[in-house]
Structure formats: structure tokens, C-alpha cells
Design a protein around this motif. Sequence first.
Motif: not given
Length: 175
Positions: A93-118
Motif C-alpha cells: 500500500l506504500a505505492a498508493l500513499g506515495l501516489g496520493f502524496a505526489c498528487g497533494g504536493i502537485m496541488h500545493l505547487l499549483a496553489d503556491w504562485p497565488n497571493p494567498l499562498g500555501v
Amino acid sequence: MASNRAHHVTGWAAGVIAAAIVHKAGAAGPWQIWTALSFIAAVAGGTAPDWLEVAWWSRKRRLWITHRTLTHWGLGWIGLAVYTYRHLGQHPLAALGLGFACGGIMHLLADWPNPLGVPWLLGRHSLNWWNSGRCDIAVVALAWLAAFAVFDHAWLHDVHNDRVVRMFRAMQSSS
């Protein structure tokens, strides 16, 4: 914040990255099942920081937590990625957790340029480059460039990455 559509598209890019990492780590499993499942988990993780804030158990479906707080905490997502990466091949199940985490990190990277920040560590940090929903094409393009680079490294043994590096070196030496 990137638009909902941008988070979905960058989640797919995160899926390619997660699948490549699982494959490269030798944790793909029979018939590449853990590679495929890590891809699916990353697609879900690409929007997770937003849908984890919704109180699904209530009728009104309001936020149970303030937007861009705990579910957008960078250290938590990075910690999950590191922990699950270290357990690839040891626990399926580590592969599932890694995938979920990669998606979450990508979400944060997409939100980071916004003035509200992360909130990466303790307080929020913003690159303050553009407002919500603007420049989604740049966010998506960068996500897919990263996905291609990781895919090329994992499955194509850096054939294209090496060509790009040689091209940039040639451009530098000619200037």
C-alpha cells in the motif's frame, strides 16, 4: 489557487510522476498493478487538499476546516511522500500513499504562485506571481514538463533529458 480544472490536469501529471517513481523503485508488483494504482491515487491526490476540507458527513457539506490550512500543509504532504517512498517494496500500500502524496504536493505547487499562498512549514508562503485561476496554462505546462522528465528518467533512461541538457550546454558555449 489554480482552478479546479488545473488541479485535475496537474493531478494526472502527478500520476505519471508517481507511477514512474514506483516503477523505478522496483515496487511495480505483478502486471505493474502498484504502478497503475499509484497513478490513480495521485489523480485523486491532485484535488485532495480541497475535498478533504469538506464535511462530507453533514447535509450542508460546508468546510469543517478553514481553506488552505491543515489540508494544504506542505510538510505533511512531503512527510507522507518520504515515509511511503521509504516503504516501497516492503508494504504494497506504500505505492498508493506515495501516489496520493505526489498528487497533494502537485496541488500545493499549483496553489503556491497565488497571493494567498500555501503553509509549507509554519506560516503561509506565496510566490505572489498571479491571482487565482490566472496562468493555469503555465501551471499545467510546468507540471507536464516535470512529468515528462521523470517519465523519461524512469522508463526511457534519460534519452530525452540528456538531449535537452546537451542542447543547453551547446547554447551556453556558443554565447
